[in-house]
Design a protein around this motif. Structure first.
Motif, PDB file in Angstrom:
ATOM      1  N   PRO A 129       1.410   3.366   4.384  1.00 17.75           N
ATOM      2  CA  PRO A 129       0.439   2.926   3.376  1.00 17.75           C
ATOM      3  C   PRO A 129      -0.767   3.863   3.308  1.00 17.75           C
ATOM      4  CG  PRO A 129       1.214   1.062   4.659  1.00 17.75           C
ATOM      5  CD  PRO A 129       1.758   2.284   5.327  1.00 17.75           C
ATOM      6  N   GLY A 130      -1.156   4.197   2.087  1.00 17.44           N
ATOM      7  CA  GLY A 130      -2.330   5.032   1.874  1.00 17.44           C
ATOM      8  C   GLY A 130      -2.113   6.516   2.065  1.00 17.44           C
ATOM      9  N   SER A 131      -0.917   6.931   2.456  1.00 18.32           N
ATOM     10  CA  SER A 131      -0.648   8.339   2.736  1.00 18.32           C
ATOM     11  C   SER A 131      -0.230   9.085   1.482  1.00 18.32           C
ATOM     12  CB  SER A 131       0.451   8.460   3.796  1.00 18.32           C
ATOM     13  OG  SER A 131       0.803   9.819   4.013  1.00 18.32           O
ATOM     14  N   LEU A 132      -0.524  10.396   1.456  1.00 19.45           N
ATOM     15  CA  LEU A 132      -0.016  11.284   0.412  1.00 19.45           C
ATOM     16  C   LEU A 132       1.227  12.037   0.868  1.00 19.45           C
ATOM     17  CD1 LEU A 132      -3.349  12.756  -1.025  1.00 19.45           C
ATOM     18  CD2 LEU A 132      -1.978  10.861  -1.919  1.00 19.45           C
ATOM     19  N   GLU A 133       1.653  11.849   2.105  1.00 23.39           N
ATOM     20  CA  GLU A 133       2.898  12.435   2.610  1.00 23.39           C
ATOM     21  C   GLU A 133       4.072  11.619   2.082  1.00 23.39           C
ATOM     22  OE1 GLU A 133       3.411  15.137   4.336  1.00 23.39           O
ATOM     23  OE2 GLU A 133       1.317  15.664   4.753  1.00 23.39           O
ATOM     24  N   LEU A 134       5.059  12.310   1.495  1.00 31.70           N
ATOM     25  CA  LEU A 134       6.181  11.631   0.876  1.00 31.70           C
ATOM     26  C   LEU A 134       7.446  11.761   1.711  1.00 31.70           C
ATOM     27  CD1 LEU A 134       5.644  12.716  -2.852  1.00 31.70           C
ATOM     28  CD2 LEU A 134       4.832  10.631  -1.708  1.00 31.70           C
ATOM     29  N   THR A 135       8.299  10.752   1.619  1.00 27.65           N
ATOM     30  CA  THR A 135       9.593  10.770   2.298  1.00 27.65           C
ATOM     31  C   THR A 135      10.532  11.769   1.633  1.00 27.65           C
ATOM     32  OG1 THR A 135      10.527   9.076   0.859  1.00 27.65           O
ATOM     33  CG2 THR A 135       9.353   8.316   2.830  1.00 27.65           C
ATOM     34  N   ASP A 136      11.701  11.964   2.231  1.00 26.65           N
ATOM     35  CA  ASP A 136      12.789  12.652   1.551  1.00 26.65           C
ATOM     36  C   ASP A 136      13.233  11.797   0.360  1.00 26.65           C
ATOM     37  OD1 ASP A 136      12.718  14.690   3.427  1.00 26.65           O
ATOM     38  OD2 ASP A 136      14.309  13.805   4.663  1.00 26.65           O
ATOM     39  N   LEU A 137      14.046  12.370  -0.520  1.00 27.25           N
ATOM     40  CA  LEU A 137      14.543  11.614  -1.658  1.00 27.25           C
ATOM     41  C   LEU A 137      15.370  10.431  -1.185  1.00 27.25           C
ATOM     42  CD1 LEU A 137      15.563  14.451  -4.143  1.00 27.25           C
ATOM     43  CD2 LEU A 137      13.486  13.054  -4.162  1.00 27.25           C
ATOM     44  N   LEU A 138      15.196   9.298  -1.874  1.00 26.39           N
ATOM     45  CA  LEU A 138      15.840   8.047  -1.485  1.00 26.39           C
ATOM     46  C   LEU A 138      16.655   7.484  -2.648  1.00 26.39           C
ATOM     47  CD1 LEU A 138      12.708   6.348   0.125  1.00 26.39           C
ATOM     48  CD2 LEU A 138      14.607   7.403   1.375  1.00 26.39           C
ATOM     49  N   PRO A 139      17.747   6.775  -2.374  1.00 29.37           N
ATOM     50  CA  PRO A 139      18.405   6.001  -3.416  1.00 29.37           C
ATOM     51  C   PRO A 139      17.648   4.697  -3.635  1.00 29.37           C
ATOM     52  CG  PRO A 139      19.540   5.659  -1.350  1.00 29.37           C
ATOM     53  CD  PRO A 139      18.432   6.654  -1.069  1.00 29.37           C
ATOM     54  N   MET A 140      17.969   3.995  -4.713  1.00 28.13           N
ATOM     55  CA  MET A 140      17.468   2.630  -4.898  1.00 28.13           C
ATOM     56  C   MET A 140      18.616   1.669  -4.611  1.00 28.13           C
ATOM     57  SD  MET A 140      14.789   2.722  -8.068  1.00 28.13           S
ATOM     58  CE  MET A 140      13.222   3.567  -7.911  1.00 28.13           C
ATOM     59  N   THR A 141      19.450   1.396  -5.609  1.00 30.55           N
ATOM     60  CA  THR A 141      20.620   0.543  -5.384  1.00 30.55           C
ATOM     61  C   THR A 141      21.885   1.355  -5.167  1.00 30.55           C
ATOM     62  OG1 THR A 141      21.233   0.387  -7.725  1.00 30.55           O
ATOM     63  CG2 THR A 141      19.566  -1.170  -6.905  1.00 30.55           C
ATOM     64  N   GLY A 142      21.859   2.638  -5.535  1.00 27.68           N
ATOM     65  CA  GLY A 142      23.055   3.467  -5.443  1.00 27.68           C
ATOM     66  C   GLY A 142      23.982   3.323  -6.628  1.00 27.68           C
ATOM     67  N   GLN A 143      23.608   2.497  -7.601  1.00 27.41           N
ATOM     68  CA  GLN A 143      24.441   2.265  -8.776  1.00 27.41           C
ATOM     69  C   GLN A 143      23.788   2.872 -10.009  1.00 27.41           C
ATOM     70  OE1 GLN A 143      24.500  -1.985  -8.935  1.00 27.41           O
ATOM     71  NE2 GLN A 143      25.822  -2.226  -7.151  1.00 27.41           N
ATOM     72  N   GLN A 144      24.576   3.548 -10.829  1.00 24.99           N
ATOM     73  CA  GLN A 144      24.094   4.120 -12.091  1.00 24.99           C
ATOM     74  C   GLN A 144      22.823   4.936 -11.878  1.00 24.99           C
ATOM     75  OE1 GLN A 144      24.381   0.090 -13.988  1.00 24.99           O
ATOM     76  NE2 GLN A 144      25.060   1.304 -15.765  1.00 24.99           N
ATOM     77  N   GLU A 145      22.876   5.866 -10.928  1.00 27.21           N
ATOM     78  CA  GLU A 145      21.721   6.699 -10.625  1.00 27.21           C
ATOM     79  C   GLU A 145      22.006   8.182 -10.840  1.00 27.21           C
ATOM     80  OE1 GLU A 145      19.765   3.618  -7.339  1.00 27.21           O
ATOM     81  OE2 GLU A 145      20.432   5.610  -6.680  1.00 27.21           O
ATOM     82  N   GLN A 146      22.983   8.495 -11.688  1.00 30.52           N
ATOM     83  CA  GLN A 146      23.350   9.885 -11.933  1.00 30.52           C
ATOM     84  C   GLN A 146      22.896  10.405 -13.284  1.00 30.52           C
ATOM     85  OE1 GLN A 146      24.750  11.818  -9.447  1.00 30.52           O
ATOM     86  NE2 GLN A 146      24.208   9.934  -8.343  1.00 30.52           N
ATOM     87  N   ASN A 147      22.432   9.530 -14.158  1.00 29.37           N
ATOM     88  CA  ASN A 147      22.075   9.944 -15.527  1.00 29.37           C
ATOM     89  C   ASN A 147      20.776   9.247 -15.944  1.00 29.37           C
ATOM     90  OD1 ASN A 147      22.139  11.034 -18.067  1.00 29.37           O
ATOM     91  ND2 ASN A 147      24.007  10.004 -18.724  1.00 29.37           N
ATOM     92  N   VAL A 148      19.704   9.591 -15.217  1.00 31.38           N
ATOM     93  CA  VAL A 148      18.440   8.868 -15.331  1.00 31.38           C
ATOM     94  C   VAL A 148      17.475   9.596 -16.271  1.00 31.38           C
ATOM     95  CG1 VAL A 148      16.418   8.056 -14.047  1.00 31.38           C
ATOM     96  CG2 VAL A 148      18.706   7.905 -13.013  1.00 31.38           C
ATOM     97  N   GLY A 179       0.783  -1.231   0.000  1.00 31.05           N
ATOM     98  CA  GLY A 179       0.000   0.000   0.000  1.00 31.05           C
ATOM     99  C   GLY A 179       0.813   1.277   0.000  1.00 31.05           C
ATOM    100  N   TYR A 180       2.140   1.192  -0.188  1.00 29.53           N
ATOM    101  CA  TYR A 180       2.981   2.387  -0.233  1.00 29.53           C
ATOM    102  C   TYR A 180       2.996   2.962  -1.650  1.00 29.53           C
ATOM    103  CZ  TYR A 180       4.985   1.425   4.388  1.00 29.53           C
ATOM    104  OH  TYR A 180       5.172   1.209   5.734  1.00 29.53           O
ATOM    105  N   LEU A 181       2.843   4.264  -1.742  1.00 28.72           N
ATOM    106  CA  LEU A 181       2.924   4.970  -3.019  1.00 28.72           C
ATOM    107  C   LEU A 181       4.389   5.263  -3.332  1.00 28.72           C
ATOM    108  CD1 LEU A 181       1.494   6.567  -5.351  1.00 28.72           C
ATOM    109  CD2 LEU A 181       1.564   8.561  -3.818  1.00 28.72           C
TER     110      LEU A 181
END
Length: 450
Positions: free
Chosen positions: A124-143, A103-105
């Motif tokens: 779950p079910g909230s419209l409040e968003l977290t701070d920006l997060l990494p995924m794997t930390g790899q190849q995330e600079q040219n998305v 249920g997480y957006l």
């Protein structure tokens, strides 16, 4: 936040999308409209349902990310402006979202060769968003071109391009919902070998198999698009095969790819359109190009029939145009979205599109039985949607056979320029076949972009 008084005035003044709706519609708020960043076809997703909650997102008049949800079938929209702002002047920088099996957006936004911008709801079910997060930390600079898909068990697939037009690779991550962790599936699934890149479209079928088709782009010039290739994965993205069952040696290259259709360069072949499957997992691809010996691009359907790939023309357009050049193009037709449904040995198909030949309305072409290839078209809006392209709630279609379209009138200048168009109403338009639909199939993924 949307201005309720201004929104009401727009409705009363006739600036709303639907004055006498050809399909049911509900307004959400006012969105940025000077280009097509809210209305691009490759938003995966722009609208998404989990259980009985439906979510959508868009950039408001000054570029803030707005998220909203409602209780189906007709609850009021809760609308919330987030703390995040996007570079809306670039029509590539779309917002894509999905809800996982807990249920997480999940939201990813504002990418055109930029570092990953990804967050999820705080609960779950909230419209409040977290701070920006990494995924794997790899190849995330040219998305570029982030998109989400949900597996039947509630896990997520995240796909994006690492690199640039003419020189980029397809990256795949998987999210495990119960541990809330991302892992890398492939850093280079489709390899342009430094000479070209793949512009793909992807979908998951009812069993969770991943299907991908793509065109190759030889340079930033859109006219260098060519061919339609295909691959699928039956094990969640770990290994890949051709439609024949032959296993690919990864990464897939121009030489090793299976081709569903051979289409030469300079055919006005568009990139990033739509793939879906029927209930049995057989793939169907919708796009457009100019058939050899003709001057007019036409919507085309490519599909697997038994062991053979077939191509059939859907439209009978009369207006020529050219895709030559770089950047986001101002094109007289939209890229299409394709949905199919099956019942027994009959497959029905529905093509969502926009065309200046139909006064730039949101339109739908349908074929009750693809063996007959007889298509009829209807309009889902009564007024122009500008340069909008279709995107829809894939999960609700898959479960209920209901089409929920994200619709907004948008502008778009050639080569990343903008039109002087004020904020326009965002609507969710609802349509379903009049007759009881056959079993819906898991649907498609979907600017000419660079």
């Amino acid at each position: 936040m949307p201005n309720p008084r201004l929104f009401s005035l727009l409705l009363l003044s006739g600036a709303a999308l639907l004055t006498e709706p050809a399909a049911a519609q509900t307004p959400v708020g006012l969105g940025w409209a000077r280009n097509n960043v809210n209305g691009a076809v490759f938003r995966k997703n722009s609208v998404v349902t989990y259980q009985r909650e439906q979510y959508t997102a868009y950039y408001d008049s000054v570029g803030y990310v707005v998220v909203a949800k409602r209780r189906l079938p007709a609850g009021p929209w809760q609308v919330q402006q987030t703390k995040y702002k996007g570079k809306v002047q670039d029509a590539h920088n779309v917002i894509s979202l999905m809800v996982d099996g807990q249920g997480y957006l999940h939201v990813s936004f504002d990418h055109h060769g930029n570092p990953l911008r990804y967050c999820r709801s705080t609960k779950p079910g909230s419209l409040e968003l977290t701070d920006l997060l990494p995924m794997t930390g790899q190849q995330e600079q040219n998305v570029t071109y982030p998109e989400f898909h949900r597996f039947p068990n509630g896990d997520l697939l995240f796909v994006y391009r690492d690199g640039s037009s003419g020189n980029g690779n397809m990256v795949l991550n998987r999210y495990t919902a119960h541990t809330q962790t991302w892992t890398r599936l492939h850093s280079v699934l489709i390899d342009g070998q430094g000479k070209r890149n793949a512009y793909w479209q992807a979908c998951l079928d009812p069993k969770g198999a991943i299907h991908v088709s793509w065109v190759w782009r030889e340079s930033p010039n859109v006219a260098s698009n060519h061919d339609m290739a295909y691959a699928r994965s039956l094990d969640g993205g770990k290994t890949w095969q051709k439609s024949t069952g032959e296993t690919y040696q990864l990464p897939i290259t121009e030489a090793s790819a299976e081709y569903a259709a051979r289409i030469p360069q300079n055919s006005e072949l568009i990139n990033q359109t739509s793939i879906t499957t029927d209930a049995a997992g057989m793939p169907y691809i919708a796009t457009y190009w100019r058939p050899q010996g003709t001057q007019v691009p036409q919507y085309q359907l490519i599909y697997l029939s038994g062991k053979d790939w077939k191509t059939t023309q859907i439209s009978q357009r009369t207006t020529p145009f050219s895709l030559s050049g770089v950047g986001t193009k101002k094109i007289p037709i939209s890229r299409p979205q394709l949905l199919v449904s099956t019942q027994g040995d009959k497959t029905a198909a529905y093509l969502l599109f926009r065309d200046t030949e139909r006064q730039d309305r949101a339109s739908l072409a349908q074929c009750a039985d693809l063996r007959q290839n007889h298509w009829t078209a209807t309009d889902l809006t009564t007024t122009s949607v500008g340069n909008w392209e279709p995107s829809y709630d894939t999960e609700r279609w898959q479960k209920e056979g209901v089409v929920n379209l994200f619709v907004q009138r948008t502008g778009q200048g050639d080569g990343e320029t903008m039109e002087k168009l004020p904020a326009q109403p965002v609507y969710i338009v609802e349509w379903k076949p009049r007759a009881k639909p056959p079993r819906p199939s898991r649907p498609a993924a979907a600017p000419t972009r660079r």
